[in-house]
Design a protein around this motif. Structure first.
Motif, mmCIF file in Angstrom:
data_model
loop_
_atom_site.group_PDB
_atom_site.id
_atom_site.type_symbol
_atom_site.label_atom_id
_atom_site.label_comp_id
_atom_site.label_asym_id
_atom_site.label_seq_id
_atom_site.Cartn_x
_atom_site.Cartn_y
_atom_site.Cartn_z
ATOM 1 N N THR A 125 14.115 -0.878 22.529
ATOM 2 C CA THR A 125 14.485 0.227 21.674
ATOM 3 C C THR A 125 13.788 0.021 20.154
ATOM 4 O O THR A 125 13.511 0.993 19.663
ATOM 5 N N PRO A 126 13.784 -1.374 19.529
ATOM 6 C CA PRO A 126 13.297 -1.343 18.386
ATOM 7 C C PRO A 126 11.626 -0.737 18.403
ATOM 8 O O PRO A 126 11.092 -0.175 17.417
ATOM 9 N N HIS A 127 10.855 -1.281 19.305
ATOM 10 C CA HIS A 127 9.649 -0.950 19.534
ATOM 11 C C HIS A 127 9.268 0.543 19.865
ATOM 12 O O HIS A 127 8.300 1.059 19.525
ATOM 13 N N THR A 128 10.297 0.870 20.385
ATOM 14 C CA THR A 128 10.111 2.417 20.885
ATOM 15 C C THR A 128 10.385 3.386 19.537
ATOM 16 O O THR A 128 9.665 4.249 19.362
ATOM 17 N N VAL A 129 11.322 2.976 18.632
ATOM 18 C CA VAL A 129 11.505 3.654 17.548
ATOM 19 C C VAL A 129 9.955 3.397 16.452
ATOM 20 O O VAL A 129 9.642 4.266 16.186
ATOM 21 N N SER A 130 9.702 2.182 16.346
ATOM 22 C CA SER A 130 8.518 2.047 15.509
ATOM 23 C C SER A 130 7.246 2.818 16.119
ATOM 24 O O SER A 130 6.571 3.285 15.381
ATOM 25 N N GLY A 131 6.912 2.573 17.394
ATOM 26 C CA GLY A 131 5.803 3.341 18.065
ATOM 27 C C GLY A 131 5.958 4.624 17.938
ATOM 28 O O GLY A 131 4.917 5.285 17.778
ATOM 29 N N THR A 132 7.005 5.311 18.043
ATOM 30 C CA THR A 132 7.320 6.746 18.106
ATOM 31 C C THR A 132 7.058 7.087 16.695
ATOM 32 O O THR A 132 6.295 8.307 16.224
ATOM 33 N N VAL A 133 7.762 6.620 15.409
ATOM 34 C CA VAL A 133 7.525 6.925 14.275
ATOM 35 C C VAL A 133 6.240 6.881 13.777
ATOM 36 O O VAL A 133 5.688 7.736 13.054
ATOM 37 N N GLN A 134 5.335 5.703 14.180
ATOM 38 C CA GLN A 134 3.999 5.623 13.956
ATOM 39 C C GLN A 134 3.207 6.928 14.632
ATOM 40 O O GLN A 134 2.183 7.598 13.825
ATOM 41 N N ALA A 135 3.523 7.381 15.702
ATOM 42 C CA ALA A 135 2.773 8.512 16.197
ATOM 43 C C ALA A 135 3.028 9.781 15.516
ATOM 44 O O ALA A 135 2.089 10.452 15.200
ATOM 45 N N LEU A 136 4.326 9.648 15.037
ATOM 46 C CA LEU A 136 4.567 11.129 14.159
ATOM 47 C C LEU A 136 4.039 11.257 12.860
ATOM 48 O O LEU A 136 3.680 12.029 12.347
ATOM 49 N N ILE B 249 19.632 10.223 18.176
ATOM 50 C CA ILE B 249 20.424 10.293 17.004
ATOM 51 C C ILE B 249 19.456 10.050 16.082
ATOM 52 O O ILE B 249 19.418 10.354 14.813
ATOM 53 N N PHE B 250 18.790 8.870 16.215
ATOM 54 C CA PHE B 250 17.926 8.151 15.109
ATOM 55 C C PHE B 250 16.689 9.193 14.794
ATOM 56 O O PHE B 250 16.720 9.594 13.429
ATOM 57 N N PHE B 251 16.321 9.998 15.470
ATOM 58 C CA PHE B 251 15.265 11.191 15.232
ATOM 59 C C PHE B 251 15.946 12.488 14.779
ATOM 60 O O PHE B 251 15.424 12.914 13.738
ATOM 61 N N GLU B 252 17.247 12.666 15.187
ATOM 62 C CA GLU B 252 17.683 13.906 14.576
ATOM 63 C C GLU B 252 18.081 13.403 12.930
ATOM 64 O O GLU B 252 17.880 14.254 12.034
ATOM 65 N N GLU B 253 18.239 12.203 12.652
ATOM 66 C CA GLU B 253 18.719 11.900 11.284
ATOM 67 C C GLU B 253 17.663 11.593 10.566
ATOM 68 O O GLU B 253 17.403 12.041 9.302
ATOM 69 N N LEU B 254 16.702 11.084 11.247
ATOM 70 C CA LEU B 254 15.226 11.099 10.401
ATOM 71 C C LEU B 254 14.679 12.284 10.070
ATOM 72 O O LEU B 254 14.569 12.350 8.860
ATOM 73 N N LEU B 255 14.631 13.199 11.076
ATOM 74 C CA LEU B 255 13.970 14.585 10.776
ATOM 75 C C LEU B 255 14.776 15.389 9.828
ATOM 76 O O LEU B 255 14.532 16.332 9.028
#
Length: 416
Positions: free
Chosen positions: A256-267, A374-380
């Protein structure tokens, strides 16, 4: 490893080394996997020490290898670090056990981790994510990859029954298991790092089970639930609980940590995708699935052929090790058109293999999906924009695709 491929280049399949750690730490395996899917969907490699393995890179072949335990067994080891030495815990450790025992151990745990069961954790996870993101919202340069390593423990620690004082140590130990050659986690040699982390994690769960039995206490935690599992009608021994608890800890902390980081980098690299998701929150579940496909944090898994198997236009001999490259399968153009484009509106993104296939499909997938949503809801909701504030540093591992550093800077969103 880079998630957006560089230019295509000539690939010498005869000298290709898929265990070259530089390929993942500073290089780019995606153009190589593109060539392998086209020209060598079944690839054979012999390492300098004589160990050998076969690789499959096409989506359907990866799904077959991971999905059919009758052709491809888990009971000699499931990760490439075990190549050449059969897993001593095979047949007991949940990840290295085939049905029916695997199913008997997994089924009662699965009931605790269905989408409906984990829904009751949503408010707690949202509060945890908000606290996690607060430094970024306060305008600090935030090393997301470094901080995200602890995020799964913040979310799953209470669910597992792990006290907060132990979270950081367990995160470090699980990182040592999955990236024993990365300088951030290595202690001595690769072998020493693996030996230390295995020993410490197993001892932790073993001591936990022994103490819990002696106390006679009961709770609703997942580790405690292991004590009531009865495969074949007999309860698990403390050693079996230690091995299965070890497996659960790895699954909870690693990807999960690497999915979070890689997806945020892509965005961050594609602000139009960020803006699109921010304007329409109904796109966030699709963003999560595309992020899982894009990052493919569990880059591969290994199996062994039970008998001679015809696959990918060739033959894997009986007892041959086969590595199924999930990172390649998730960029197979026959399943995901324009696969090297990150698109949060992609149709069919949920077909990805990031959680595996078949009997060993990730038991924590519903919890991971909810945490990511939830992470991306809160980030956005909280960040008007997010930008890279430094160069990413990639994990030195051919098993886990991820980052050790990803500095980001966020602009707080001001809502009326």
């Amino acid at each position: 490893m880079r998630l957006t491929p560089g230019p295509a280049r000539d690939v010498d399949l005869d000298t290709l080394d898929l265990f070259d750690l530089d390929l993942y730490a500073t290089g780019d395996p995606h153009p190589i996997w593109d060539v392998m899917r086209e020209r060598a969907p079944l690839h054979h490699q012999v390492l300098p020490d004589g160990r050998e393995f076969w690789s499959v890179t096409r989506y359907e072949d990866v799904r077959r290898v991971l999905g059919d335990h009758r052709e491809f067994t888990s009971e000699r080891g499931t990760v490439p670090t075990h190549l050449g030495t059969d897993d001593a815990a095979a047949g007991v450790l949940m990840t290295s056990t085939d049905p029916p025992r695997h199913t008997e151990v997994r089924r009662p745990l699965n009931a605790k981790l269905t989408a409906r069961a984990v829904r009751s954790w949503e408010d707690k996870i949202r509060a945890t994510v908000r606290r996690f993101l607060q430094p970024a919202l306060d305008g600090e340069t935030f090393d997301l990859a470094e901080q995200a390593l602890l995020l799964p423990a913040l979310v799953t620690g209470p669910l597992l029954g792990i006290p907060e004082k132990d979270w950081a140590e367990l995160v470090q130990l699980t990182a040592m298991v999955t990236a024993p050659c990365d300088p951030h986690f290595q202690v001595g040699s690769e072998a020493a790092t693996l030996a230390i982390s295995h020993h410490e994690l197993l001892n932790y769960v073993r001591d936990w089970a022994t103490t819990r039995r002696a106390d006679g206490g009961e709770d609703d935690s997942l580790l405690h639930h292991l004590m009531s599992v009865r495969p074949g009608g007999a309860p698990l021994s403390d050693e079996e609980i230690a091995l299965d608890g070890y497996s659960i800890l790895l699954g909870a902390n690693v990807t999960t940590p690497h999915t979070v980081s890689g997806t945020v980098q892509a965005l961050a690299e594609r602000p139009e995708q960020y803006a699109k998701a921010q304007a329409d929150p109904t796109l966030i579940p699709g963003l999560v699935e595309e992020g899982l496909r894009w990052t493919s944090a569990a880059c591969n898994f290994m199996r062994y052929a039970v008998d001679d198997v015809q696959i990918g236009g060739g033959t894997i001999p009986a007892r041959g090790a086969v590595v199924a490259w999930i990172g390649s399968a998730n960029r197979d153009a026959s399943v995901f058109p324009d696969p090297h484009t990150f698109d949060i509106t992609r149709d069919g993104a949920k077909r990805h293999g990031a959680f595996g296939f078949g009997p060993h499909f990730c038991i924590g997938a519903p919890l991971a999906r909810m945490t990511l949503r939830i992470f991306f809801e809160e980030l956005l909701e909280g960040c008007a924009s997010i930008e890279l504030a430094g160069e990413p540093e990639h994990l030195r591992s051919y098993f886990i695709a991820g980052m050790t550093h990803l500095p980001v800077a966020a602009q707080k969103r001001h809502t009326p």
